[in-house]
Design a protein around this motif. Structure first.
Motif, PDB file in Angstrom:
ATOM      1  N   ASP A  26      -0.370  14.638  50.217  1.00  0.00           N
ATOM      2  CA  ASP A  26       0.217  15.518  51.212  1.00  0.00           C
ATOM      3  C   ASP A  26       1.664  15.754  50.750  1.00  0.00           C
ATOM      4  O   ASP A  26       2.173  15.012  49.908  1.00  0.00           O
ATOM      5  N   ASP A  28       4.895  17.223  52.878  1.00  0.00           N
ATOM      6  CA  ASP A  28       6.014  16.888  53.770  1.00  0.00           C
ATOM      7  C   ASP A  28       5.867  15.466  54.294  1.00  0.00           C
ATOM      8  O   ASP A  28       4.814  15.103  54.813  1.00  0.00           O
ATOM      9  N   GLY A  29       6.919  14.687  54.160  1.00  0.00           N
ATOM     10  CA  GLY A  29       6.879  13.309  54.650  1.00  0.00           C
ATOM     11  C   GLY A  29       6.237  12.351  53.671  1.00  0.00           C
ATOM     12  O   GLY A  29       6.174  11.146  53.915  1.00  0.00           O
ATOM     13  N   GLU A  62       2.379  17.281  63.145  1.00  0.00           N
ATOM     14  CA  GLU A  62       2.629  17.425  61.713  1.00  0.00           C
ATOM     15  C   GLU A  62       1.321  17.588  60.952  1.00  0.00           C
ATOM     16  O   GLU A  62       0.358  16.862  61.180  1.00  0.00           O
ATOM     17  N   GLU A 186      -1.191  10.175  52.751  1.00  0.00           N
ATOM     18  CA  GLU A 186      -0.790  10.977  53.912  1.00  0.00           C
ATOM     19  C   GLU A 186       0.267  10.225  54.706  1.00  0.00           C
ATOM     20  O   GLU A 186       0.403   9.012  54.569  1.00  0.00           O
ATOM     21  N   ASN A 187       0.984  10.938  55.572  1.00  0.00           N
ATOM     22  CA  ASN A 187       1.925  10.243  56.452  1.00  0.00           C
ATOM     23  C   ASN A 187       1.712  10.567  57.931  1.00  0.00           C
ATOM     24  O   ASN A 187       2.283   9.920  58.783  1.00  0.00           O
ATOM     25  N   ALA A 188       0.898  11.596  58.228  1.00  0.00           N
ATOM     26  CA  ALA A 188       0.804  12.064  59.617  1.00  0.00           C
ATOM     27  C   ALA A 188      -0.584  11.821  60.195  1.00  0.00           C
ATOM     28  O   ALA A 188      -1.584  11.881  59.482  1.00  0.00           O
TER      29      ALA A 188
HETATM   30 CA    CA Z   1       2.891  15.220  56.051  1.00  0.00          CA
END
Ligand code: CA
Length: 238
Positions: A26, A28-29, A62, A186-188
């Motif tokens: 992923d 963003d983040g 997100e 992933e972060n979300a």
């Molecule tokens: Ca993300």
């Protein structure tokens, strides 16, 4: 520790094997420390058009495409979807605020991890809900010789954004690999949900303000603190 997580994953999905040949990132983040800017830009844009929105909502949404985020707020507040014109307008305001946030920094240890994976001859994909042209271009600038245009799935490539499995299924198809040959970073919560629904082993790095349980409840096979934590543990994972 990880062995048991892999066994659970194989059993649950009835996979014959687990041999990562590609890593789906992923953006963003995960690769960019950009979520704080996205959150504040969403807040400002929604406020400007008179829609209530919080930072937590920004993080919980997100991974969705901009259009879907706007629709969700419209349904909650006005009881209807946004029109195409409204979506375009609000997303434009959000993008303007985002561009004004200044330079987006790489997430610490993202480059180091990507270089390590490249040296292992594993394939690297980007799977993002983002439709910010500037951010996609800056992948090349920030991570030279890592990403290839044909190994990206962005907001422009899908009908259904995360949490729908389509983005990750599309990346899987592009890779030509089996689902047990891929690992997702992933972060979300919605991103984890999407990867999980696509049947892929998902490592969550909790780089935002959410409680780590939110990520395990979304289906993450493993939850780590951040990209540094992942980089340090990488050699022992696979
Ligand atoms: Ca993300």
């Amino acid at each position: 520790m990880l062995l048991s997580e892999i066994e659970i994953f194989k059993k649950k999905n009835k996979y014959p094997d687990f041999k990562p040949k590609a890593i789906f990132f992923d953006m963003d983040g995960v690769l960019f420390d950009s979520m704080k800017f996205h959150a504040v830009s969403w807040l400002k844009a929604m406020l400007q058009v008179g829609l209530p929105f919080t930072e937590t909502e920004a993080y919980m949404n997100e991974g969705r495409t901009g259009a879907s985020t706007i629709d969700n707020v419209f349904v909650a507040v006005r009881g209807r979807n946004a029109t195409e014109k409204e979506k375009k307008e609000i997303y434009k305001i959000k993008s303007t605020h985002f561009e004004a946030c200044g330079k987006i920094e790489r997430m610490p240890f993202a480059l180091e991890l990507l270089q390590k994976i490249k040296a292992e001859n594993k394939d690297i994909f980007v799977v993002t809900g983002s439709g910010q042209p500037s951010l996609i271009d800056s992948l090349q600038e920030n991570f030279p010789d890592i990403f290839k245009k044909e190994k990206m799935v962005t907001a422009f490539d899908v009908t259904n954004g995360k949490p729908h499995p389509e983005p990750y299924l599309k990346a899987l198809k592009k890779s030509g690999l089996q689902p047990w040959e891929v690992v997702v970073i992933e972060n979300a919560p919605l991103g984890v949900e999407s990867a999980n629904a696509a049947g892929l082993f998902t490592i969550a790095v909790n780089t935002g303000p959410l409680n780590p349980e939110v990520l395990s409840n979304s289906g993450a096979n493993l939850v780590l603190k951040d990209m540094e934590d992942l980089y340090v543990k990488w050699d022992k994972l696979f």
